[in-house]
Scaffold this motif. Structure first.
Motif, PDB file in Angstrom:
ATOM      1  N   GLY A 117      18.231  75.041 -44.417  1.00 45.97           N
ATOM      2  CA  GLY A 117      18.046  76.103 -44.796  1.00 45.97           C
ATOM      3  C   GLY A 117      16.777  75.946 -45.826  1.00 45.97           C
ATOM      4  O   GLY A 117      16.669  77.119 -46.354  1.00 45.97           O
ATOM      5  N   PHE A 118      16.475  74.941 -45.839  1.00 49.01           N
ATOM      6  CA  PHE A 118      15.122  74.960 -46.728  1.00 49.01           C
ATOM      7  C   PHE A 118      14.379  73.692 -46.483  1.00 49.01           C
ATOM      8  O   PHE A 118      14.634  72.841 -45.426  1.00 49.01           O
ATOM      9  CB  PHE A 118      15.266  74.845 -48.263  1.00 49.01           C
ATOM     10  N   VAL A 119      13.111  73.727 -46.880  1.00 54.17           N
ATOM     11  CA  VAL A 119      12.100  72.559 -46.046  1.00 54.17           C
ATOM     12  C   VAL A 119      12.446  71.109 -47.008  1.00 54.17           C
ATOM     13  O   VAL A 119      12.540  71.168 -48.101  1.00 54.17           O
ATOM     14  CB  VAL A 119      10.549  72.751 -46.332  1.00 54.17           C
ATOM     15  N   LEU A 120      12.745  70.278 -46.037  1.00 53.36           N
ATOM     16  CA  LEU A 120      13.037  68.729 -46.566  1.00 53.36           C
ATOM     17  C   LEU A 120      11.736  68.347 -46.728  1.00 53.36           C
ATOM     18  O   LEU A 120      10.806  68.087 -46.014  1.00 53.36           O
ATOM     19  CB  LEU A 120      14.071  68.151 -45.562  1.00 53.36           C
ATOM     20  N   PRO A 121      11.441  67.359 -47.804  1.00 52.85           N
ATOM     21  CA  PRO A 121      10.461  66.747 -48.032  1.00 52.85           C
ATOM     22  C   PRO A 121      10.422  65.308 -47.310  1.00 52.85           C
ATOM     23  O   PRO A 121      11.292  64.668 -47.402  1.00 52.85           O
ATOM     24  CB  PRO A 121      10.441  66.681 -49.586  1.00 52.85           C
ATOM     25  N   LYS A 122       9.221  64.804 -47.001  1.00 51.30           N
ATOM     26  CA  LYS A 122       9.131  63.353 -46.162  1.00 51.30           C
ATOM     27  C   LYS A 122       9.148  62.286 -47.351  1.00 51.30           C
ATOM     28  O   LYS A 122       9.079  62.791 -48.492  1.00 51.30           O
ATOM     29  CB  LYS A 122       8.141  63.172 -45.473  1.00 51.30           C
ATOM     30  N   GLY A 123       9.424  61.397 -47.114  1.00 54.82           N
ATOM     31  CA  GLY A 123       9.241  59.959 -47.908  1.00 54.82           C
ATOM     32  C   GLY A 123      10.404  59.659 -48.517  1.00 54.82           C
ATOM     33  O   GLY A 123      11.539  60.091 -48.230  1.00 54.82           O
ATOM     34  N   ALA A 124      10.383  58.945 -49.752  1.00 59.34           N
ATOM     35  CA  ALA A 124      11.770  58.707 -50.396  1.00 59.34           C
ATOM     36  C   ALA A 124      11.231  58.959 -52.033  1.00 59.34           C
ATOM     37  O   ALA A 124      11.939  57.901 -52.644  1.00 59.34           O
ATOM     38  CB  ALA A 124      12.171  57.385 -50.103  1.00 59.34           C
ATOM     39  N   GLY A 125      10.481  59.820 -52.277  1.00 56.98           N
ATOM     40  CA  GLY A 125      10.280  59.888 -53.801  1.00 56.98           C
ATOM     41  C   GLY A 125      11.161  60.827 -54.304  1.00 56.98           C
ATOM     42  O   GLY A 125      12.253  61.276 -53.909  1.00 56.98           O
ATOM     43  N   MET A 126      10.593  61.288 -55.693  1.00 61.21           N
ATOM     44  CA  MET A 126      11.690  62.149 -56.536  1.00 61.21           C
ATOM     45  C   MET A 126      11.941  63.530 -56.008  1.00 61.21           C
ATOM     46  O   MET A 126      13.104  63.918 -56.105  1.00 61.21           O
ATOM     47  CB  MET A 126      10.771  62.455 -58.021  1.00 61.21           C
ATOM     48  N   LYS A 127      10.860  64.039 -55.169  1.00 59.06           N
ATOM     49  CA  LYS A 127      11.159  65.303 -54.605  1.00 59.06           C
ATOM     50  C   LYS A 127      12.425  65.341 -53.469  1.00 59.06           C
ATOM     51  O   LYS A 127      13.172  66.264 -53.402  1.00 59.06           O
ATOM     52  CB  LYS A 127      10.029  65.618 -53.757  1.00 59.06           C
ATOM     53  N   VAL A 128      12.350  63.984 -53.116  1.00 56.43           N
ATOM     54  CA  VAL A 128      13.352  63.946 -51.676  1.00 56.43           C
ATOM     55  C   VAL A 128      14.871  63.751 -52.588  1.00 56.43           C
ATOM     56  O   VAL A 128      15.904  64.378 -52.115  1.00 56.43           O
ATOM     57  CB  VAL A 128      13.222  62.518 -51.180  1.00 56.43           C
ATOM     58  N   ASP A 129      14.822  63.141 -53.887  1.00 59.43           N
ATOM     59  CA  ASP A 129      16.072  63.135 -54.636  1.00 59.43           C
ATOM     60  C   ASP A 129      16.659  64.516 -55.005  1.00 59.43           C
ATOM     61  O   ASP A 129      17.795  64.926 -55.076  1.00 59.43           O
ATOM     62  CB  ASP A 129      15.791  62.414 -56.049  1.00 59.43           C
ATOM     63  N   GLU A 130      15.683  65.526 -55.315  1.00 58.40           N
ATOM     64  CA  GLU A 130      16.131  66.833 -55.594  1.00 58.40           C
ATOM     65  C   GLU A 130      16.520  67.611 -54.539  1.00 58.40           C
ATOM     66  O   GLU A 130      17.399  68.363 -54.625  1.00 58.40           O
ATOM     67  CB  GLU A 130      14.891  67.510 -56.234  1.00 58.40           C
ATOM     68  N   ALA A 131      15.777  67.262 -53.518  1.00 59.62           N
ATOM     69  CA  ALA A 131      16.177  68.036 -52.179  1.00 59.62           C
ATOM     70  C   ALA A 131      17.716  67.600 -51.960  1.00 59.62           C
ATOM     71  O   ALA A 131      18.315  68.458 -51.285  1.00 59.62           O
ATOM     72  CB  ALA A 131      15.291  68.022 -51.083  1.00 59.62           C
ATOM     73  N   ILE A 136       1.451  47.473 -22.788  1.00 59.89           N
ATOM     74  CA  ILE A 136       2.695  48.566 -23.159  1.00 59.89           C
ATOM     75  C   ILE A 136       2.447  48.168 -24.773  1.00 59.89           C
ATOM     76  O   ILE A 136       2.774  47.000 -25.217  1.00 59.89           O
ATOM     77  CB  ILE A 136       3.714  48.196 -22.936  1.00 59.89           C
ATOM     78  N   GLY A 137       2.391  49.372 -25.442  1.00 53.75           N
ATOM     79  CA  GLY A 137       2.497  49.029 -27.038  1.00 53.75           C
ATOM     80  C   GLY A 137       3.776  49.808 -27.549  1.00 53.75           C
ATOM     81  O   GLY A 137       4.312  50.768 -26.967  1.00 53.75           O
ATOM     82  N   SER A 138       4.418  49.274 -28.581  1.00 50.64           N
ATOM     83  CA  SER A 138       5.306  49.804 -29.134  1.00 50.64           C
ATOM     84  C   SER A 138       5.391  49.871 -30.659  1.00 50.64           C
ATOM     85  O   SER A 138       4.678  49.135 -31.317  1.00 50.64           O
ATOM     86  CB  SER A 138       6.662  49.157 -28.941  1.00 50.64           C
ATOM     87  N   ASP A 139       5.912  50.927 -31.284  1.00 51.57           N
ATOM     88  CA  ASP A 139       5.525  51.329 -32.834  1.00 51.57           C
ATOM     89  C   ASP A 139       7.106  52.235 -33.041  1.00 51.57           C
ATOM     90  O   ASP A 139       7.645  53.011 -31.942  1.00 51.57           O
ATOM     91  CB  ASP A 139       4.528  52.151 -32.960  1.00 51.57           C
ATOM     92  N   GLU A 140       7.210  52.349 -34.518  1.00 54.58           N
ATOM     93  CA  GLU A 140       8.372  53.093 -34.851  1.00 54.58           C
ATOM     94  C   GLU A 140       8.032  54.126 -35.737  1.00 54.58           C
ATOM     95  O   GLU A 140       7.026  53.663 -36.719  1.00 54.58           O
ATOM     96  CB  GLU A 140       9.679  52.398 -35.173  1.00 54.58           C
ATOM     97  N   VAL A 141       8.819  55.061 -36.235  1.00 57.75           N
ATOM     98  CA  VAL A 141       8.396  55.976 -37.445  1.00 57.75           C
ATOM     99  C   VAL A 141       9.622  56.476 -38.153  1.00 57.75           C
ATOM    100  O   VAL A 141      10.883  56.402 -37.435  1.00 57.75           O
ATOM    101  CB  VAL A 141       7.565  57.243 -36.698  1.00 57.75           C
ATOM    102  N   GLY A 142       9.538  56.547 -39.319  1.00 59.91           N
ATOM    103  CA  GLY A 142      10.715  57.282 -39.930  1.00 59.91           C
ATOM    104  C   GLY A 142      11.631  56.141 -40.766  1.00 59.91           C
ATOM    105  O   GLY A 142      12.421  56.616 -41.471  1.00 59.91           O
ATOM    106  N   THR A 143      11.130  55.055 -40.865  1.00 60.83           N
ATOM    107  CA  THR A 143      11.838  53.898 -41.316  1.00 60.83           C
ATOM    108  C   THR A 143      11.950  53.986 -42.872  1.00 60.83           C
ATOM    109  O   THR A 143      12.990  53.785 -43.557  1.00 60.83           O
ATOM    110  CB  THR A 143      11.432  52.481 -41.091  1.00 60.83           C
ATOM    111  N   GLY A 144      10.900  54.756 -43.367  1.00 68.63           N
ATOM    112  CA  GLY A 144      10.812  54.764 -44.873  1.00 68.63           C
ATOM    113  C   GLY A 144      11.141  55.949 -45.267  1.00 68.63           C
ATOM    114  O   GLY A 144      11.021  56.356 -46.717  1.00 68.63           O
ATOM    115  N   ASP A 145      11.507  57.130 -44.416  1.00 67.03           N
ATOM    116  CA  ASP A 145      11.906  58.404 -44.757  1.00 67.03           C
ATOM    117  C   ASP A 145      13.374  58.487 -45.080  1.00 67.03           C
ATOM    118  O   ASP A 145      14.107  58.228 -44.356  1.00 67.03           O
ATOM    119  CB  ASP A 145      11.436  59.427 -43.685  1.00 67.03           C
ATOM    120  N   TYR A 146      13.734  59.026 -46.265  1.00 65.25           N
ATOM    121  CA  TYR A 146      15.151  59.169 -46.513  1.00 65.25           C
ATOM    122  C   TYR A 146      15.755  60.410 -45.617  1.00 65.25           C
ATOM    123  O   TYR A 146      16.856  59.810 -45.013  1.00 65.25           O
ATOM    124  CB  TYR A 146      15.313  59.592 -47.950  1.00 65.25           C
ATOM    125  N   PHE A 147      15.222  61.315 -45.376  1.00 65.41           N
ATOM    126  CA  PHE A 147      15.599  62.477 -44.540  1.00 65.41           C
ATOM    127  C   PHE A 147      14.982  61.908 -43.053  1.00 65.41           C
ATOM    128  O   PHE A 147      13.931  61.476 -43.077  1.00 65.41           O
ATOM    129  CB  PHE A 147      14.999  63.711 -44.758  1.00 65.41           C
TER     130      PHE A 147
END
Ligand code: MG
Length: 320
Positions: free
Chosen positions: A271-285, A102-113
């Motif tokens: 109503g618009f495409v949200l960016p992944k991650g936590a960089g500058m594009k994320v701040d702008e969105a 049985i394997g386990s993993d997680e996703v999305g911990t570093g994404d702001y959105f």
């Protein structure tokens, strides 16, 4: 719960065969002589003379053989270091690729959105080849389209548990003092428990492999006071566990697929495409969200404690 590998002479290996014969399992991995199961220990002997002990009674089981080996010094291998104890609790055994895990993993911990998704998945030995054929591998090496296609194929094939921690709940927990590590540990615990419940009595589990995001001691500390029904199984932790056993790679693909789907829903809401991650594009969105729907909307769309919130707030003011 521990592992131990000892190396024995052919004579002692023969003695072991005689001793364990009544408890032999019908299947054993390539290169092995036998797999035997005693109540608290699984013993796998290899042609090379290596014998792997796994389970909570490992120490007692190994002790039986220490005496035999000491009484028969002529049976020692040339370097006389016949017993190489590997008291490496939680480290996956050499042959993990040949085990049902049985394997386990997680996703999305570093994404702001977007949410955090955690999956535990059971992959028995006899499904490993099929999953490989279907393209299951480290999800970081796959793009979103591949992830989606592979996830859809494997979801009906393997027992798994998917947990989604959406932003509102995440932010509530965080506001009440729970750190992200504890959230992850609790979700891994729950997902593993759910998968075990889904298994048939005939489904054999050799161990549980958790993609390591903190030291095992810290992990179990996060779960203090919680019921951990799988503690008596063989539990392994490894960083980059996706390449250690395909069960983690499969769990990761399903978790990422769920993350992508949730993320698309959020983009539609925004109503618009949200960016992944936590960089500058994320701040702008995020600044755009504040201007469009007010700062309160971040509670639904983001992990609000990230530093991006402050940057987005400033950006939204400067562009007003
Ligand atoms: Mg991971």
């Amino acid at each position: 719960m521990s592992n131990c590998v000892i190396t024995v002479s052919p004579e002692i290996l023969n003695e072991m065969i005689t001793h364990y014969k009544p408890t032999f399992c019908s299947q054993h991995p390539p290169g092995s002589v036998f797999v035997a199961k005693s109540p608290g220990c699984t013993i796998t002997a290899y042609k090379s003379g290596k014998v792997l002990f796994q389970g909570k009674d490992t120490e007692n089981e190994v002790r039986k053989w220490e005496t035999t080996i000491k009484r028969n010094p002529t049976n020692h291998s040339p370097n006389k270091s016949l017993i190489r104890k590997q008291k490496i609790k939680f480290e996956p055994p050499e042959n993990i690729g040949e085990l049902s895990i049985i394997g386990s993993d997680e996703v999305g911990t570093g994404d702001y959105f977007g949410p955090m998704t955690v999956v535990a998945a059971y992959v028995p030995i006899d499904k490993i080849a099929l999953l490989k054929q279907l393209g299951v591998k480290d999800s970081k090496a796959l793009n979103d389209n591949h992830i989606t296609a592979i996830a859809k194929e494997i979801i009906p094939l393997i027992p798994h548990s998917l947990l989604i921690l959406r932003n509102e709940k995440y932010n509530d927990l965080e506001k009440n003092g729970m750190n992200q590590g504890k959230m992850k540990a609790e979700l891994h615990n729950q997902a593993i428990q759910h998968v075990i419940h889904k298994l048939e009595p005939s489904d054999h589990v050799d161990g549980i492999l958790i993609d390591q995001f903190c030291e095992p001691g810290v992990f179990f500390n996060y779960l203090k006071g919680k019921e951990i029904s799988w503690m008596n199984e063989n539990v392994y932790f490894s960083t980059k566990a996706e390449s250690v056993h395909i069960a983690v790679a499969a769990a990761s693909i399903i978790a990422r697929y769920a993350f992508i789907t949730e993320f698309e829903n959020l983009s539609n809401k925004a109503g618009f495409v949200l960016p992944k991650g936590a960089g500058m594009k994320v701040d702008e969105a995020a600044a755009k969200l504040i201007r469009k729907y007010g700062e309160k909307s971040l509670f639904e769309f983001t992990k609000i404690h990230f530093a991006n919130t402050e940057k987005a707030r400033n950006l939204s003011k400067s562009q007003n």
